[in-house]
Scaffold this motif. Structure first.
Motif, PDB file in Angstrom:
ATOM      1  N   LEU A  81       0.857  -1.147   0.010  1.00  0.00           N
ATOM      2  CA  LEU A  81      -0.022   0.201   0.065  1.00  0.00           C
ATOM      3  C   LEU A  81       0.859   1.429  -0.157  1.00  0.00           C
ATOM      4  O   LEU A  81       0.501   2.170  -0.494  1.00  0.00           O
ATOM      5  N   LEU A  82       1.925   1.084   0.768  1.00  0.00           N
ATOM      6  CA  LEU A  82       2.917   2.363   0.673  1.00  0.00           C
ATOM      7  C   LEU A  82       3.733   2.585  -0.540  1.00  0.00           C
ATOM      8  O   LEU A  82       4.028   3.664  -0.820  1.00  0.00           O
ATOM      9  N   LEU A  88      -1.147   9.920  10.133  1.00  0.00           N
ATOM     10  CA  LEU A  88      -0.620  10.993   9.287  1.00  0.00           C
ATOM     11  C   LEU A  88      -0.407  10.593   7.946  1.00  0.00           C
ATOM     12  O   LEU A  88      -0.829  11.547   7.353  1.00  0.00           O
ATOM     13  N   LEU A  89      -0.375   9.333   7.347  1.00  0.00           N
ATOM     14  CA  LEU A  89      -0.294   8.882   5.904  1.00  0.00           C
ATOM     15  C   LEU A  89      -1.998   9.471   5.566  1.00  0.00           C
ATOM     16  O   LEU A  89      -1.825   9.661   4.244  1.00  0.00           O
ATOM     17  N   ALA A 130      -6.751   6.744  -0.093  1.00  0.00           N
ATOM     18  CA  ALA A 130      -7.070   6.997   1.328  1.00  0.00           C
ATOM     19  C   ALA A 130      -8.300   5.908   1.954  1.00  0.00           C
ATOM     20  O   ALA A 130      -8.347   5.924   3.140  1.00  0.00           O
ATOM     21  N   VAL A 131      -9.250   5.712   0.975  1.00  0.00           N
ATOM     22  CA  VAL A 131     -10.277   4.953   1.606  1.00  0.00           C
ATOM     23  C   VAL A 131      -9.854   3.468   1.804  1.00  0.00           C
ATOM     24  O   VAL A 131     -10.074   2.995   2.668  1.00  0.00           O
ATOM     25  N   VAL A 132      -8.855   3.063   0.696  1.00  0.00           N
ATOM     26  CA  VAL A 132      -8.339   1.712   0.935  1.00  0.00           C
ATOM     27  C   VAL A 132      -7.462   1.604   2.344  1.00  0.00           C
ATOM     28  O   VAL A 132      -7.483   0.642   3.021  1.00  0.00           O
ATOM     29  N   TRP A 133      -6.578   2.720   2.396  1.00  0.00           N
ATOM     30  CA  TRP A 133      -5.773   2.707   3.658  1.00  0.00           C
ATOM     31  C   TRP A 133      -6.296   2.913   4.846  1.00  0.00           C
ATOM     32  O   TRP A 133      -5.890   2.037   6.037  1.00  0.00           O
ATOM     33  N   PRO A 144       6.130  15.481   3.838  1.00  0.00           N
ATOM     34  CA  PRO A 144       6.623  14.548   4.931  1.00  0.00           C
ATOM     35  C   PRO A 144       6.140  12.962   4.240  1.00  0.00           C
ATOM     36  O   PRO A 144       6.554  11.976   5.061  1.00  0.00           O
ATOM     37  N   ALA A 145       5.686  12.744   2.900  1.00  0.00           N
ATOM     38  CA  ALA A 145       5.286  11.688   2.544  1.00  0.00           C
ATOM     39  C   ALA A 145       6.505  10.481   2.457  1.00  0.00           C
ATOM     40  O   ALA A 145       6.255   9.533   2.932  1.00  0.00           O
TER      41      ALA A 145
END
Length: 434
Positions: free
Chosen positions: A31-32, A94-95, A195-198, A131-132
């Motif tokens: 995912l990252l 944060l992510l 964002a939804v999946v994470w 910051p990603a």
């Protein structure tokens, strides 16, 4: 920046079964990787749509360079601040916030914003994306011990290249058939989807290589955490940051000005230039994976990280510097493409080496901050390089590209020499523990 003297007491967590933990580690890492793909797809839009945007908004080369540099106005500051925050707040949240902010920042340009809105949206996007990379690396590396961090770290770095490789042809098609504003809408929608999946599947790891007394990230035999100032004064942190600065300088140009250089400086058609950009990023991704394999192989055979990491990266940067310095005198054709591949395709290996070197050096409780501050210093290259190149192009025309390449070659050369001569993570980790 504050130096906490006492390590926080962490409540014991129930141990996961090895198979379950391993699956979760690779799920989070995957995912990252996608997270960084979206990140760099966002960054690439302005470079891919440079011509139409400059025409529609009436921008000079310097003005376009300033619009791109606006992205880095808060990029470095937020990278440092959120990197430090990642040592205290679960990186998972944060992510998630970062990904949502990316999409919010892209939306105004999709809906019709002008020059002022372009600058404002790039500032917000830069603050959200600063910051990603360090936080994504911090989050992924927490799932693995040091000797297994090369591959996950490399895959996340490859995500940056893959984002452009995949995005360049697709976004170019969208720009040509639906206008450049539609490209902003596409990347905004993809950010929301990630964002939804994470939100449902992202988790924080807790792997640390224990110190001899059973603690993690503290000075052996005590409860004292290493102050940030000691980490930032090490030769390894300084040398790694200098080397990574050279890499980021070239990555900023690859995102912003290399597409225009291929089209305006070398005469390639727009579609051919987009394809060459994808090739450069693809080679960069393959080089990072190759470096991870080579470094891992060397480390498993007892070679010190000074050689397996620092000197592998430093020698690669020096090779890229020599190629970059040769580009201004090369004639357009296969030789020029080869030099571009060596310069912009191979310099990215230092990204993964920088992250894993600092992760080896810094204790767990200081890793996010050490990575974040490094990233803050390094990404100032993204503020300087586009403006300098835009100024050179405005004042010198096509010759401006050649002078920009000479500057880039010098920056790469200095970075490579810093990596070779200064970086030794194991040595400096021992000194921090002394």
């Amino acid at each position: 920046m504050t130096d906490t003297d006492v390590a926080p007491v962490q409540p014991a967590k129930p141990r996961k079964r090895p198979g379950e933990s391993k699956r979760r580690a690779w799920t989070v890492t995957s995912l990252l990787v996608v997270f960084m793909m979206v990140n760099f797809a966002d960054k690439s839009v302005l470079g891919l749509a440079a011509g139409p945007i400059r025409h529609d908004l009436g921008l000079s080369a310097t003005g376009f360079g300033l619009a791109n540099s606006a992205f880095f106005l808060l990029f470095s500051l937020s990278g440092a601040a959120v990197g430090l925050l990642a040592d205290r707040v679960p990186p998972r949240w944060l992510l998630l916030v970062m990904a949502l902010l990316w999409s919010v920042a892209q939306t105004p340009m999709a809906l019709g914003g002008g020059m002022a809105m372009l600058v404002a949206s790039r500032i917000v996007l830069g603050a959200a994306e600063g910051p990603a990379f360090p936080v994504a690396q911090h989050s992924a590396l927490a799932w693995f011990p040091d000797h297994r961090r090369n591959l996950p770290g490399a895959l996340i770095t490859v995500g940056t290249a893959s984002g452009v490789v995949i995005a360049a042809p697709g976004l170019t098609w969208v720009i040509h058939h639906h206008g450049w504003r539609s490209a902003f809408g596409v990347v905004a929608a993809v950010g929301v989807l990630w964002a939804v999946v994470w939100a449902f599947t992202g988790r924080d790891g807790g792997h640390a290589s224990p110190a001899p007394d059973g603690t993690a990230g503290v000075l052996p035999g005590s409860g004292v955490v290493v102050p940030y100032r000691r980490i930032l004064r090490t030769r390894t942190w300084i040398g790694t940051t200098a080397a990574y600065f050279g890499t980021y300088w070239c990555l900023a140009l690859l995102l912003v000005w290399v597409p225009s250089y291929l089209h305006d400086g070398l005469g390639y058609p727009t579609t051919t230039a987009a394809s060459l950009i994808a090739v450069l990023w693809a080679v960069g991704g393959a080089a990072v994976l190759g470096q991870a394999g080579l470094t891992g192989w060397l480390l498993r055979r007892g070679v010190s990280s000074r050689w397996a990491r620092a000197r592998v990266g430093g020698i690669t940067l020096i090779a890229g510097a020599l190629s970059c310095l040769a580009l201004p005198v090369a004639q357009p054709g296969p030789v020029t493409v080869l030099l571009l591949v060596i310069t912009f395709g191979l310099c990215g290996v230092m990204t993964n080496i920088a992250v894993t070197s600092i992760a080896e050096l810094a204790p767990e409780q200081r890793r996010g901050g050490a990575l974040g501050v490094m990233n803050a210093v390094v990404t100032t290259a993204g503020l300087i390089a586009p403006v300098l190149t835009g100024h050179l192009v405005d004042t010198q025309g096509a010759d401006g590209y050649r002078h920009a390449l000479l500057w880039s070659g010098v920056v790469l050369l200095l970075g490579g020499m810093a990596a070779v001569t200064l970086v030794d993570p194991a040595r400096d980790a021992r000194r921090l523990a002394a």
